[in-house]
Scaffold this motif. Structure first.
Motif, PDB file in Angstrom:
ATOM      1  N   HIS A 235       0.835  -1.213   0.000  1.00 14.41           N
ATOM      2  CA  HIS A 235       0.000   0.000   0.000  1.00 14.41           C
ATOM      3  C   HIS A 235       0.865   1.256   0.000  1.00 14.41           C
ATOM      4  O   HIS A 235       0.572   2.240  -0.700  1.00 14.41           O
ATOM      5  N   ASP A 236       1.940   1.233   0.766  1.00 15.83           N
ATOM      6  CA  ASP A 236       2.841   2.391   0.779  1.00 15.83           C
ATOM      7  C   ASP A 236       3.454   2.619  -0.593  1.00 15.83           C
ATOM      8  O   ASP A 236       3.558   3.764  -1.068  1.00 15.83           O
ATOM      9  N   ALA A 237       3.824   1.517  -1.242  1.00 14.69           N
ATOM     10  CA  ALA A 237       4.407   1.660  -2.583  1.00 14.69           C
ATOM     11  C   ALA A 237       3.380   2.234  -3.558  1.00 14.69           C
ATOM     12  O   ALA A 237       3.687   3.128  -4.369  1.00 14.69           O
ATOM     13  N   LEU A 238       2.129   1.720  -3.477  1.00 14.07           N
ATOM     14  CA  LEU A 238       1.079   2.246  -4.355  1.00 14.07           C
ATOM     15  C   LEU A 238       0.793   3.717  -4.064  1.00 14.07           C
ATOM     16  O   LEU A 238       0.535   4.511  -4.981  1.00 14.07           O
ATOM     17  N   SER A 239       0.812   4.103  -2.799  1.00 14.04           N
ATOM     18  CA  SER A 239       0.572   5.508  -2.448  1.00 14.04           C
ATOM     19  C   SER A 239       1.634   6.404  -3.056  1.00 14.04           C
ATOM     20  O   SER A 239       1.333   7.490  -3.582  1.00 14.04           O
ATOM     21  N   ARG A 240       2.883   5.945  -3.005  1.00 17.16           N
ATOM     22  CA  ARG A 240       3.945   6.753  -3.610  1.00 17.16           C
ATOM     23  C   ARG A 240       3.743   6.869  -5.115  1.00 17.16           C
ATOM     24  O   ARG A 240       3.921   7.945  -5.699  1.00 17.16           O
ATOM     25  N   ASN A 241       3.339   5.748  -5.744  1.00 16.41           N
ATOM     26  CA  ASN A 241       3.090   5.803  -7.188  1.00 16.41           C
ATOM     27  C   ASN A 241       1.939   6.755  -7.528  1.00 16.41           C
ATOM     28  O   ASN A 241       1.997   7.512  -8.508  1.00 16.41           O
ATOM     29  N   VAL A 242       0.857   6.706  -6.704  1.00 21.73           N
ATOM     30  CA  VAL A 242      -0.289   7.599  -6.948  1.00 21.73           C
ATOM     31  C   VAL A 242       0.115   9.049  -6.779  1.00 21.73           C
ATOM     32  O   VAL A 242      -0.295   9.928  -7.552  1.00 21.73           O
TER      33      VAL A 242
END
Length: 463
Positions: A235-242
């Motif tokens: 989720h943290d990785a996806l948040s950074r991508n978003v």
């Protein structure tokens, strides 16, 4: 009572001459003085007159009567004597009757007196009997009171004895009940011991089973914690991508806004250049005809409509110049295109400033036109649109002129003057009467779409 009766009898005596009632003892005195008693004339004329008229008769009597009158007087005297005789007989009879009544009355009074004496004796006897009866009743009441007291005492004693007996019976019953309860409690205690032993075994089994389940849950919880940590990392990785994507989108939006502003500047510059070129061409070729820049239905206007909410405020500059051109060439001017709603029908106003047909040189004729738009494939056809057009008075808003127009889009006819459309007519005299409509050689038309009707055979995709 006898004296009262005698008094009544004495009062009932009446005078024989004047009929006056008086007591018997005063009768003789009354007869000596009564003025109605008949007396013979003292002159011996043979006439008997009442005592009260005797004096007047004496004065009038002259003993000069004729023989005939003497005979009449003798006859009258005989009659009077006969009447007096009858009266004396009646008086005697009355005296006898009165004596008889007096004797009867005395006998009745004696009888009444004897009856009164016997009644008094009877009353005394009755009084004695009543006194004796009262004494007997009082004695009887006293005996009854004594008897009631004795009865109440006996009743209290019997009730007290009954209460004692009932209390003793209750004590016996309680003792018996206690003995039975003790036996029952012993049996219940035995059953309770057996039940507790069974429940102890059952609870031990359940405790072992629950302990095993708790151990299993601990293992499952540890596994889920590991999975949750992995998901958190993802989720943290996806948040950074978003966040990176949002930043890139923001930059692109800023770039698009700058390009849009640059495009507007280029459009304005292109229009200015176009006007400048038209002026140059007009100066070089005075007889050449060029279409109006505003009336050119270019694709640029369709791509960027003036309004998308069904309302257009159209400013017409150079009214006099355009009116002269309309008179010379019978040309029309067109408004910028606008939409009745977002992603709706593409519309524009068409004005014939000098009119046409039978209204030429008299009226301004206006109509609403449906143009081809980029959203037409998604709309319902044919369509009927109604709009209100207000010609604004720039000096006095109270003189604003309101008209209505109607148009039908794609009704399978190519006639621009189809009868189903509704035109507006503004007389030239109205413009002359109110100079505020064309103040500073400018006109303002406020167009507002009011009603849209479509065919029921198709359904619009755009709402």
């Amino acid at each position: 009572m006898s004296e009262h009766v005698h008094t009544i009898v004495r009062r009932s005596v009446s005078c024989y001459f004047c009929n006056e009632f008086l007591e018997e003892r005063h009768l003789s005195e009354h007869m000596a003085q009564c003025s109605s008693v008949l007396e013979e004339c003292p002159n011996k004329c043979g006439v008997y007159v009442p005592r009260r008229h005797l004096e007047s008769h004496r004065k009038s009597c002259g003993r000069r009567m004729s023989r005939k009158s003497c005979l009449e007087d003798s006859v009258w005297k005989e009659k009077v004597f006969s009447v007096l005789t009858l009266l004396r007989l009646a008086i005697d009879y009355g005296e006898k009757e009165r004596a008889h009544l007096r004797d009867a009355l005395s006998r009745n009074s004696h009888l009444l007196h004897s009856q009164q004496e016997s009644l008094a004796a009877l009353r005394s006897d009755v009084g004695m009997v009543v006194e004796k009866t009262r004494a007997g009743v009082a004695l009887l009441n006293q005996r009854l009171d004594d008897l009631e007291i004795i009865t109440d005492d006996a009743q209290h004693r019997s009730s007290a004895s009954f209460r004692q007996i009932s209390e003793q019976l209750k004590l016996f019953e309680l003792a018996d009940e206690r003995s039975r309860r003790q036996d029952d409690r012993l049996g219940e205690l035995r059953e309770l011991r057996t039940f507790v032993a069974k429940e102890g075994v059952r609870v031990g089994d359940m405790w072992q089973e629950q302990t095993q389940r708790i151990n299993d849950l601990k293992l499952e919880l540890e596994m889920r914690c590991r999975d949750s940590k992995e998901l958190t990392a993802k989720h943290d990785a996806l948040s950074r991508n978003v966040d990176d994507l949002l930043e890139e989108i923001r930059k692109q939006a800023e770039s698009t806004a700058r390009q849009k502003s640059d495009l507007k500047g280029l459009k304005f510059q292109m229009r200015q250049n176009l006007k400048y070129m038209e002026e140059l061409i007009a100066e070089s070729s005075p007889g050449a005809e060029f279409p109006e820049a505003n009336s050119c239905a270019c694709s640029e206007e369709r791509l960027f409509p003036a309004s998308t909410n069904g309302r257009l405020i159209w400013r017409v500059d150079g009214y006099r110049e355009k009116m002269n051109a309309a008179k010379e060439k019978n040309s029309a001017i067109h408004s910028p295109v606008f939409l009745d709603r977002e992603y709706g029908y593409t519309l524009r106003m068409e004005l014939f400033l000098n009119g046409k047909g039978q209204w030429k040189d008299r009226h301004i004729i206006g109509c609403l036109r449906v143009e081809s738009g980029k959203w037409d494939p998604l709309l319902d056809w044919p369509c009927v649109l109604r709009a209100s057009v207000v010609l604004r008075d720039q000096e006095n808003p109270a003189n604003d002129l309101r008209k209505s127009v109607k148009t039908v889009g794609r009704d399978d006819t190519d006639d621009p003057d189809r009868k189903s459309d509704l035109y507006m007519f503004i007389p030239h005299t109205t413009l002359s009467r109110y100079p505020g409509y064309t103040k500073s050689d400018v006109m303002f038309f406020d167009v507002q779409v009011r009603d849209v009707k479509t065919s029921a055979s198709t359904v619009s995709v755009v709402q």
